[in-house]
Each structure stands twice: as C-alpha cells, then as structure tokens.
Design an enzyme around this catalytic site. Sequence first.
Site, mmCIF file in Angstrom:
data_model
loop_
_atom_site.group_PDB
_atom_site.id
_atom_site.type_symbol
_atom_site.label_atom_id
_atom_site.label_comp_id
_atom_site.label_asym_id
_atom_site.label_seq_id
_atom_site.Cartn_x
_atom_site.Cartn_y
_atom_site.Cartn_z
ATOM 1 N N GLU A 1 2.040 -0.062 -4.739
ATOM 2 C CA GLU A 1 1.088 0.987 -5.204
ATOM 3 C C GLU A 1 1.725 2.291 -5.264
ATOM 4 O O GLU A 1 2.325 2.707 -4.203
ATOM 5 C CB GLU A 1 -0.036 1.133 -4.205
ATOM 6 C CG GLU A 1 -1.141 1.972 -4.772
ATOM 7 C CD GLU A 1 -2.144 2.526 -3.707
ATOM 8 O OE1 GLU A 1 -3.026 2.965 -3.947
ATOM 9 O OE2 GLU A 1 -1.722 2.444 -2.388
ATOM 10 N N ASP B 1 0.865 -1.191 -0.205
ATOM 11 C CA ASP B 1 -0.160 -0.114 -0.027
ATOM 12 C C ASP B 1 1.128 1.276 0.010
ATOM 13 O O ASP B 1 1.883 1.419 0.790
ATOM 14 C CB ASP B 1 -0.881 -0.095 1.240
ATOM 15 C CG ASP B 1 -1.955 0.887 1.353
ATOM 16 O OD1 ASP B 1 -2.703 0.945 0.740
ATOM 17 O OD2 ASP B 1 -1.760 1.750 2.329
HETATM 18 C C1 GLC Z 1 -4.218 3.109 -0.696
HETATM 19 C C2 GLC Z 1 -5.418 2.221 -0.650
HETATM 20 C C3 GLC Z 1 -6.624 2.960 -0.030
HETATM 21 C C4 GLC Z 1 -6.359 3.431 1.188
HETATM 22 C C5 GLC Z 1 -5.078 3.922 1.338
HETATM 23 C C6 GLC Z 1 -4.487 4.201 2.686
HETATM 24 O O1 GLC Z 1 -4.441 4.172 -1.492
HETATM 25 O O2 GLC Z 1 -5.652 1.616 -1.861
HETATM 26 O O3 GLC Z 1 -7.781 2.095 -0.323
HETATM 27 O O4 GLC Z 1 -7.435 4.074 1.813
HETATM 28 O O5 GLC Z 1 -3.826 3.538 0.587
HETATM 29 O O6 GLC Z 1 -4.132 3.092 3.190
#
Ligand code: GLC
Length: 574
Positions: free
Chosen positions: A283, A216
């Site tokens: 991500e 994440d």
């Molecule tokens: C990422 C996740 C999202 C979450 C955020 C904070 O972007 O995809 O759903 O709210 O991180 O952890």
Amino acid sequence: MRFAAPHQAAGVAVPPQPWWVRTVVYQICPRSFFDASGDGIGDLAGITAKLDYLAELGVGTLWLTPFYDSPQRDFGYDIRDFRHVAAEYGSLGDFQSLIDGAHSRGLRVVLDLVLNHTSDEHEWFVEARKGRTNPQRDWYVWRDGRQPAGQAPPTNWRSLVGGRGWHYDRGSGQWYWAQFLPFQPDLNYRNPDVRRAMLDIVRYWLDRGVDGFRLDIVNALLEDASFRDNARSWRFFPSHQSTGAFFQRPDRSLNQPETLAFLAELRALIDGYDGRSRFLVGEVVAPLDVARSYCGDHGELLNLVFLFASLRMPLRARRIRELILQYERQFPEPLMPTWVFSNHDRLRRISRLGGDLQRAKLNAALQLTARGVPFIYYGEEIGMPQARLPMAQTQDGLAHRFRRWPQALVDLLRLLAGDSLNRDECRAPMHWSSEQNGGFCPPHARPWISVAPAVSARSVAAQQGDERSLLSCYRRFLEARRASPALSAGALSLLAASELPAGVVGYRRTVAAAGEGEGEVVLVLLNACGRRRSVRISDPSLRLLVSTDVDRRSPTGGESLVLGPWEGLVLRAR
Ligand code: GLC
C-alpha cells in the site's frame, strides 16, 4: 477492424509465470464477513464456512485484513501481538483450518502485514515507554523536542492522517513518532533488532503456509535520518496525484530510499523461503511513478503495488483509456498493474456509480479484463452499497475527531474530500440473505455494526440463482478469465479511439504461441455510455467469450455488433 489470428499474434511469448500474475484477489474483513460463533462479530471460522462460496465465485486468492490480537482501536491495524489471533476472531487452530480449507479448494491466502507500527499496548512499546534507558527504547522513534524548552515537536512533520505525528510522553519528556494515529507508534527500522524481529514474524506466518502479504502503508517505514523538516505545499487533501498533503511535501517523513533496502531484504526472505512462490503487494498512496519505484525496475522488490487512481475514476471512455495507457506506460512487463475499485478505507465503488447495476457490471468487465491483478472487496460482487451511519456513533478510530461535528459540516467535508470520512460505512456486514441481520449473524445476535438496510434485494441468496444478477456477471467474467490465457496474463494493446464509436473502449489481449502452447487473441469492447453503439467487426473468426449481457448472441461472422448501453464483452479469435 481486423484481428490477427492466434498463430500470428503479436503479443509477447509468456514464459512460465508465477501463479499470482494470473490470480484475482478477494479482500475480506474478518469482522464483517460471516459470524460463525454467533456473537455478532465475524470470525475466521466464518470465513472457512464460506470457502465454497468463494471457490464457486472463482476468485483465486483471499486477502484477510488483520485478525491479530489487538485493542481494536483501528480495527486490527493496531497490533498488540503479531503472533496471536484476537479472541473474537478465533484461535490459531481456526486459522490453520481456514488456510487448509482454502488450499484444498485451490485458493491462496494472503495476510495483512503491518510493519510500520504496533499498538501502544504492544509489550515492546510498553517497555520502550518506561524510560530513556530502557533497552527497548530505540525500537520506536523517540526524539527530544525543539529547544529551548523541548516543548515543541522535533520536526514539522504531519502524519498521514493530517494531524501532528509527534506525541509528547510526559514520563520521559520526549516525543514519539506515529505516522497514523497516536496509539500506533512507529517502529524504528534503523534499529537492526527491529528489522530482525519483524522478519521473524514474517517467517512465523510463512511457516503456517500463507501465500503472501499485503504491506500496510509500506512507504512510511523509515523517516529522514537527520530529522529535517518537510517543505511546504499548497495541497491540503491527500491524493494519488501528488505527494503533497496537509500543506506539506512529506519528502522527509515518507518514501525514504532505505525503505527500499529493507524491502529487498524482505523479498529475498520470501523468495528463498521454501521453494513456494509467494507475493508481496504494497500500500503506497502516491503518484504512479513513486508507487512504481516500490516494485524496482524489473519487479525485484514488491511484486505489486495498489494503484488507487481507479477508485475515483469516472466510468467514461476517455478516462478509462487514459488510465490504461498510464498503467501500460508505468508498469510494462514484467511489472503488473493492479485494479482496485473499493477497499476497507474508501467509498464503495457502486455508490460512486449511483447504485447502478449496469454500470457496476461494466466496471467488473473492465476490472477483470484489463491487464493487471484485480482486487475485489467483499460485497463488491453483489453491489453492496456504502452504508450511511451517523458520525456521532462512529467506531472508526480515524473518524473519532469528527464525532462532535454537526452532520452538515461532516457532509460538506465529505463532499470536498470526495470520499466517506467514516470508514465504518464501507465495513458493514456482508449481505448473505434476506434473513434478519442479512444472514451475517444469527437473528438473536446483535451485529457489531449496523447491517445496512435493503439487504434482501442485493443479498447473495437473492442473486445466486439469477443469471442476470451482478453476482452471476462476476462469476461469468471470472470463469472466462480463468479459461483464457490472453485475458489473465496476455499483453494489452489499446485500440485508437478513432477506430471506435464515441463512448466505446476497446483493447486486445494477446499471448503468442510458445512451445506446445497455442497463442490466443481476445478483443475486449466496453461501451461506457448509456446508448447503443454499433461496432463493425470485420474478422469473421471472432466469437463471443463472455458479455455483461447474458442474452448476447455470438457474432457468426463479420457483421456489425450493436453493443447495448453499458455493455462490456469479450470476443475470441478462433
Ligand atoms: C492503512 C490501512 C488502514 C489503517 C492504516 C493504519 O491505510 O488500510 O485501514 O487504518 O493503514 O494501519
């Protein structure tokens, strides 16, 4: 148009590749997939109950969004205990049954790893907050405010979601940093104890047999060591095209070189663990070259990063071609692009395609035939649309700030942002059948969030036996992909636009003969327009492998092929 016969294939001979190069990932939000316990909330046992469906669909890997113990203010991305399953999702025993059931069907399981922050209810933060001298204070990012009175935040940094990322703690008179929402304080990766503790959590789940991790907001792990301000930018809306957002360039609060050093440590742990091959996908919302830097030059850091340019890409030939070219340029082998069209944060793809199932089939054909690892979001395979839910009742922590806004203003902002502002809308329960609650939970139960209307026509049950359905189209392409080494892992070469009629994209996927293995060449043709298009095929050896049109007959040798509107197909040289 002539295509090389397999033994002359010009592709790269593919050395034995790790399994994840060929896999197709299916993303599941446990809360919304299937409710086995009957309390209106999806759970781990619900996923286990649907493993046969997933295996028959033909995906290879399941990515589960967080199911750990959490106050659920950001639906699991606010973790209170990294080692426990939230009571509403079941128990560790349920997790073990899920992973064993998945493995016995040849499916892999990848967990969501939220390294950047914890919930403010995590015991580490509860301790840290007790005072400046608490031994765990330094596990989070604390600073004095700006002088003279310390009442201004330490730097000008904005969080990833736009607001001020520093939050004042009255008790100690200091500020803590939170890259996401205020109840998600950032861990301090400059503290070796934090790094050690997080790697221990990784080991804990590796010991339970997981096959990889989705990381994440992984480009947010560290901040500038000297806490310098970010520079200004003209950009307001975040996008994958620029790092600038909310009128600043977050060069000091994101993408710090030390983050890559930690990822190297993590990768070494994963690779050296127990001889099993696993993967890491990150991500990183950033331009392509920045995202790519997280893989290292030769894939020695993360195995994959999500590429989000496809989320909003119009389904037009020129745009598809441009994106493929960019991906090929930035992610040459051994790097691999990823193909992502929807996820739990963004507008569902079908709703960007005007709800049109023909286009959704073509989109699937692109996703499952271009070079890269596809990520399918639960419900994408049945064309589940984005729900429209009133903002006033949103449960999404990120959208809370809009709850009191007039709907017209929300709609305007949604238009300007080009996305939904309420993430509840892409997290509606899976449509399994035309029964009440879409078969997601028993009729007497109240689903945690409204099941979108028009369930029956698009449900799994309605599409399962229909060979013309979107679901059947996904299954055919997934099957073709498994059957074809070229499709699942071959090199890609794009055909020049001048070789094809307007609106049509074409590419070859190739694996060269190596050792005992035979080579293979396939030709993919995607008609990204609503009219028929005729393509001359001069190679008589090409036969149909799969098409979005179930009535498509195989060419028998060297004739013109008339592609239907929005038809996508794959031909294989014999
Ligand atoms: C990422 C996740 C999202 C979450 C955020 C904070 O972007 O995809 O759903 O709210 O991180 O952890």
